[in-house]
Design a protein around this motif. Sequence first.
Motif, PDB file in Angstrom:
ATOM      1  N   MET A   1       0.814  -1.265  -0.004  1.00 33.00           N
ATOM      2  CA  MET A   1       0.010  -0.034   0.129  1.00 33.00           C
ATOM      3  C   MET A   1       0.869   1.177  -0.019  1.00 33.00           C
ATOM      4  N   PHE A   2       2.034   1.293   0.850  1.00 34.80           N
ATOM      5  CA  PHE A   2       2.933   2.441   0.869  1.00 34.80           C
ATOM      6  C   PHE A   2       3.356   2.745  -0.488  1.00 34.80           C
ATOM      7  N   LEU A   3       3.855   2.022  -1.247  1.00 32.75           N
ATOM      8  CA  LEU A   3       4.292   2.281  -2.531  1.00 32.75           C
ATOM      9  C   LEU A   3       3.437   2.800  -3.416  1.00 32.75           C
ATOM     10  N   ARG A   4       2.065   2.362  -3.466  1.00 36.42           N
ATOM     11  CA  ARG A   4       1.284   2.949  -4.275  1.00 36.42           C
ATOM     12  C   ARG A   4       0.930   4.313  -3.649  1.00 36.42           C
ATOM     13  N   ALA A   5       0.957   4.435  -2.459  1.00 34.70           N
ATOM     14  CA  ALA A   5       0.609   5.914  -1.749  1.00 34.70           C
ATOM     15  C   ALA A   5       1.512   6.937  -2.260  1.00 34.70           C
ATOM     16  N   LEU A   6       2.700   6.532  -2.358  1.00 35.48           N
ATOM     17  CA  LEU A   6       3.770   7.542  -2.489  1.00 35.48           C
ATOM     18  C   LEU A   6       4.309   7.586  -4.077  1.00 35.48           C
ATOM     19  N   ALA A   7       3.903   6.452  -4.747  1.00 31.66           N
ATOM     20  CA  ALA A   7       4.464   6.702  -6.200  1.00 31.66           C
ATOM     21  C   ALA A   7       3.915   7.423  -7.137  1.00 31.66           C
ATOM     22  N   THR A  61      -3.343  15.064  -6.454  1.00 31.78           N
ATOM     23  CA  THR A  61      -2.744  16.247  -6.968  1.00 31.78           C
ATOM     24  C   THR A  61      -2.223  16.958  -5.550  1.00 31.78           C
ATOM     25  N   GLY A  62      -0.993  17.313  -6.093  1.00 33.08           N
ATOM     26  CA  GLY A  62      -0.425  18.162  -4.598  1.00 33.08           C
ATOM     27  C   GLY A  62       0.944  18.987  -4.800  1.00 33.08           C
ATOM     28  N   THR A  63       1.809  19.183  -4.121  1.00 32.57           N
ATOM     29  CA  THR A  63       3.015  19.636  -4.332  1.00 32.57           C
ATOM     30  C   THR A  63       4.150  18.861  -3.540  1.00 32.57           C
ATOM     31  N   LEU A  64       5.298  18.942  -4.411  1.00 32.28           N
ATOM     32  CA  LEU A  64       6.466  18.364  -3.994  1.00 32.28           C
ATOM     33  C   LEU A  64       7.393  19.342  -3.473  1.00 32.28           C
ATOM     34  N   ALA A  65       8.062  18.928  -2.463  1.00 38.21           N
ATOM     35  CA  ALA A  65       9.330  19.622  -2.114  1.00 38.21           C
ATOM     36  C   ALA A  65      10.487  18.550  -1.592  1.00 38.21           C
ATOM     37  N   LEU A  66      11.830  18.863  -2.253  1.00 38.56           N
ATOM     38  CA  LEU A  66      12.864  18.028  -2.101  1.00 38.56           C
ATOM     39  C   LEU A  66      13.995  18.588  -1.630  1.00 38.56           C
ATOM     40  N   GLY A  70      18.400  13.262   1.621  1.00 35.54           N
ATOM     41  CA  GLY A  70      17.135  12.513   2.314  1.00 35.54           C
ATOM     42  C   GLY A  70      15.958  13.139   2.649  1.00 35.54           C
ATOM     43  N   LYS A  71      15.826  14.326   2.262  1.00 32.50           N
ATOM     44  CA  LYS A  71      14.249  14.989   2.645  1.00 32.50           C
ATOM     45  C   LYS A  71      13.456  15.102   1.521  1.00 32.50           C
ATOM     46  N   ILE A  72      12.230  14.884   1.649  1.00 33.61           N
ATOM     47  CA  ILE A  72      11.169  15.002   0.587  1.00 33.61           C
ATOM     48  C   ILE A  72       9.838  15.115   1.374  1.00 33.61           C
ATOM     49  N   ARG A  73       8.780  15.755   0.558  1.00 34.92           N
ATOM     50  CA  ARG A  73       7.589  15.840   1.099  1.00 34.92           C
ATOM     51  C   ARG A  73       6.697  16.007   0.085  1.00 34.92           C
ATOM     52  N   PHE A  74       5.513  15.203  -0.039  1.00 36.47           N
ATOM     53  CA  PHE A  74       4.503  14.984  -0.893  1.00 36.47           C
ATOM     54  C   PHE A  74       3.269  15.627  -0.137  1.00 36.47           C
ATOM     55  N   GLU A  75       2.757  16.776  -0.268  1.00 38.65           N
ATOM     56  CA  GLU A  75       1.614  17.351   0.345  1.00 38.65           C
ATOM     57  C   GLU A  75       0.284  17.395  -0.715  1.00 38.65           C
ATOM     58  N   TYR A  76      -0.612  16.454  -0.306  1.00 36.55           N
ATOM     59  CA  TYR A  76      -1.712  16.112  -1.247  1.00 36.55           C
ATOM     60  C   TYR A  76      -3.005  17.189  -0.927  1.00 36.55           C
ATOM     61  N   ARG A  77      -3.753  17.485  -2.116  1.00 35.22           N
ATOM     62  CA  ARG A  77      -4.786  18.601  -2.013  1.00 35.22           C
ATOM     63  C   ARG A  77      -5.896  17.508  -1.901  1.00 35.22           C
ATOM     64  N   GLY A  78      -6.871  18.159  -0.884  1.00 33.10           N
ATOM     65  CA  GLY A  78      -8.135  17.520  -0.834  1.00 33.10           C
ATOM     66  C   GLY A  78      -8.159  16.180   0.019  1.00 33.10           C
ATOM     67  N   VAL A  79      -7.117  15.680   0.537  1.00 34.69           N
ATOM     68  CA  VAL A  79      -6.998  14.501   1.255  1.00 34.69           C
ATOM     69  C   VAL A  79      -6.127  14.723   2.507  1.00 34.69           C
ATOM     70  N   ARG A  80      -6.722  14.092   3.405  1.00 36.94           N
ATOM     71  CA  ARG A  80      -5.598  14.357   4.615  1.00 36.94           C
ATOM     72  C   ARG A  80      -4.812  13.232   4.673  1.00 36.94           C
TER      73      ARG A  80
END
Length: 208
Positions: A1-7, A61-66, A70-80
Amino acid sequence: MFLRALALTAAPLGLAATAALAPVPAVAQQNGLAEVQAHLRAITSMTANFSQTDARGRTLTGTLALKRPGKIRFEYRGVRMLVVADGTRLNFLDYEVGQQQSWPIGDSPLSVLLNPNRDLSQYARVIRNDGNTLMVEARDPRRREFGRITLAFARNAGTPGGLSLTGWNALDAQNNLTQVRLTGQRYNVPVADSLFRFEPARGRGPRR
């Protein structure tokens, strides 16, 4: 599930299409991996917008910051939901149900992006190398349960190393494909360390 969530794919071609590509000659393999390695080592930070489509056809959809290392963030729109690596571990947080999972960064298929010092030749191969596009498939042969990731780059003289990451395909061990496309990429821009801190998943959304 995790790979599908972040891929989060980014290539105009899906994995079904890339599988049909002709083998890349040895010289193009070597040159392509060297190009990608030079690009990754020239990046200290990146921001972008992403569009992620999972195996069920759902698009988020969302925004990515790297920020290296070793640091990365995927911020999703419309879902928590949040995917974030704090320099040590990669974390998947679903605030809706209070679920949190965590892995060492090196156990993630995204480690190819987070660790610029890894030798790509040990676990990656070029599957397309032409005038406009460079595609690299990465897989740890010792850890096939982590699946594989196919990164797509467009050649662009105005970006670090002359390449721009346009997205990726991630295929997990159960053959679930997640596709991610990136737009609005910005390289080597200021990115605050505070972005990579997060609240535990306890049924509430992350602080903003």
